[in-house]
Write a protein that holds these residues in place. Structure first.
Motif, PDB file in Angstrom:
ATOM      1  N   GLN A  23      77.422  30.439  47.878  1.00  0.00           N
ATOM      2  CA  GLN A  23      76.473  31.505  49.407  1.00  0.00           C
ATOM      3  C   GLN A  23      75.742  30.958  49.340  1.00  0.00           C
ATOM      4  O   GLN A  23      74.383  30.917  49.009  1.00  0.00           O
ATOM      5  N   HIS A  50      76.473  34.539  60.720  1.00  0.00           N
ATOM      6  CA  HIS A  50      77.370  34.027  60.443  1.00  0.00           C
ATOM      7  C   HIS A  50      77.780  33.048  60.632  1.00  0.00           C
ATOM      8  O   HIS A  50      78.595  32.085  60.136  1.00  0.00           O
ATOM      9  N   GLY A  67      77.662  32.349  57.314  1.00  0.00           N
ATOM     10  CA  GLY A  67      79.519  32.943  56.702  1.00  0.00           C
ATOM     11  C   GLY A  67      79.992  31.533  57.066  1.00  0.00           C
ATOM     12  O   GLY A  67      81.569  31.470  55.956  1.00  0.00           O
ATOM     13  N   THR A  81      81.610  28.055  52.701  1.00  0.00           N
ATOM     14  CA  THR A  81      81.864  28.339  51.989  1.00  0.00           C
ATOM     15  C   THR A  81      82.022  26.761  50.790  1.00  0.00           C
ATOM     16  O   THR A  81      81.924  25.953  51.317  1.00  0.00           O
TER      17      THR A  81
END
Ligand SMILES: Cc1cc2nc3c(=O)[nH]c(=O)nc-3n(C[C@H](O)[C@H](O)[C@H](O)COP(=O)(O)OP(=O)(O)OC[C@H]3O[C@@H](n4cnc5c(N)ncnc54)[C@H](O)[C@@H]3O)c2cc1C
Length: 265
Positions: free
Chosen positions: A190, A207, A210, A213
């Motif tokens: 994360q 964002h 996000g 990963t």
């Protein structure tokens, strides 16, 4: 210079809060380094130095930093050098000079929510919580969004994890206020990205984080996340830099910080 009519040194937090809220101009005193830049007239200054709040404590799950711990305490504490690739000592090490950092406190630095704050930017990517005497415990991110009220910040709490982190700042000259501050961290795949001194207060680029990963930290993913961070956050002009320059530098610093953390993982 500010003016103080009285100084109180309460023995308990209850007493400190009672004095603080008794009169509109009553004010908590940290190291008084920022207060002395203004011309405020204070009826009673509430000195917290008898409350045992100058500490940094490491437990199995948390590092707690008391409100009266100084920036120099943060810079020199072994636990803070050991975790998160030492971003907290690094973030405060550019603030003015050693004598200054010996008096400026963590409680004031966080409670005041300065837009230029190096410390807040770094703390934001570490899942930090704050404890307020009246307002209770909440995440630092939520605290930064709450309206200002009279309260006493008693401590900040940082979960101890294997979080990897990096901190970058840009200044026009050494010891000046930052014109941009970027912190990035990753734990359990994360990611968190915070950008401060925009010139307004630090904010998480949710964002952009996000987009990263476990499988997506190739150079082109990092480029895309850096671009997204620069697009999703607002930037403004002040005497240190234009919004346009800040946005361009945000891309560069986010890219560097994510790359550094990706290498550490
Ligand atoms: C010239 C100058 C340059 C600076 N440059 C930087 C920089 O480059 N980067 C950076 O991150 N920071 C910078 N700072 C800010 C600095 O790091 C400190 O955050 C700031 O000076 C406050 O420290 P202090 O403990 O002396 O606060 P004080 O001056 O004592 O208090 C500041 C405010 O916080 C309130 N307060 C104090 N403690 C508490 C508490 N526990 N709970 C609630 N309210 C509290 C006070 O009532 C007051 O309103 C700079 C400050 C100065 C004066």
């Amino acid at each position: 210079m500010f003016t103080l009519l009285n100084v109180a040194q309460p023995d308990t937090l209850q007493e400190a809060y009672k004095i603080l809220t008794a009169k509109r101009s009553n004010t908590i005193l940290g190291g008084s380094s920022y207060l002395r830049m203004g011309s405020q007239s204070i009826h009673t200054g509430v000195d917290l130095s008898k409350l045992g709040l100058q500490y940094i404590q490491e437990t199995e799950s948390f590092i707690e930093i008391g409100a009266m711990a100084t920036l120099r305490n943060v810079e020199k504490h072994p636990a803070l050098a050991k975790y998160f690739n030492g971003i907290l000592p690094q973030a405060v090490s550019n603030i003015i000079g050693v004598q200054f950092r010996n008096v400026a406190t963590v409680g004031a630095s966080v409670f005041s929510r300065y837009g230029f704050s190096d410390l807040i930017t770094a703390l934001l990517v570490l899942d930090t919580e704050v404890e307020l005497f009246h307002g209770g415990r909440m995440s630092l991110a939520d605290f930064l969004d709450t309206p200002r009220t009279k309260d006493i910040l008693t401590k900040v709490i940082i979960p101890v994890t294997g979080r990897q982190a990096a901190y970058y700042t840009l200044r026009n000259s050494a010891s000046d206020y930052p014109l941009l501050a970027v912190a990035v961290s990753c734990y359990d795949n994360q990611w968190q990205i915070a950008v401060g001194a925009r010139p307004t207060r630090a904010k998480l680029a949710v964002h952009a984080a996000g987009l990263l990963t476990a499988a997506a930290v190739a150079p082109e993913d990092i480029e895309q996340a850096a671009q997204q961070a620069a697009e999703e956050l607002p930037f403004g002009d002040n005497m240190r830099a234009s919004a346009e320059y800040r946005r361009a530098m945000c891309r560069v610093l986010v890219k560097r910080a994510v790359t550094e953390v990706a290498v550490c993982k």
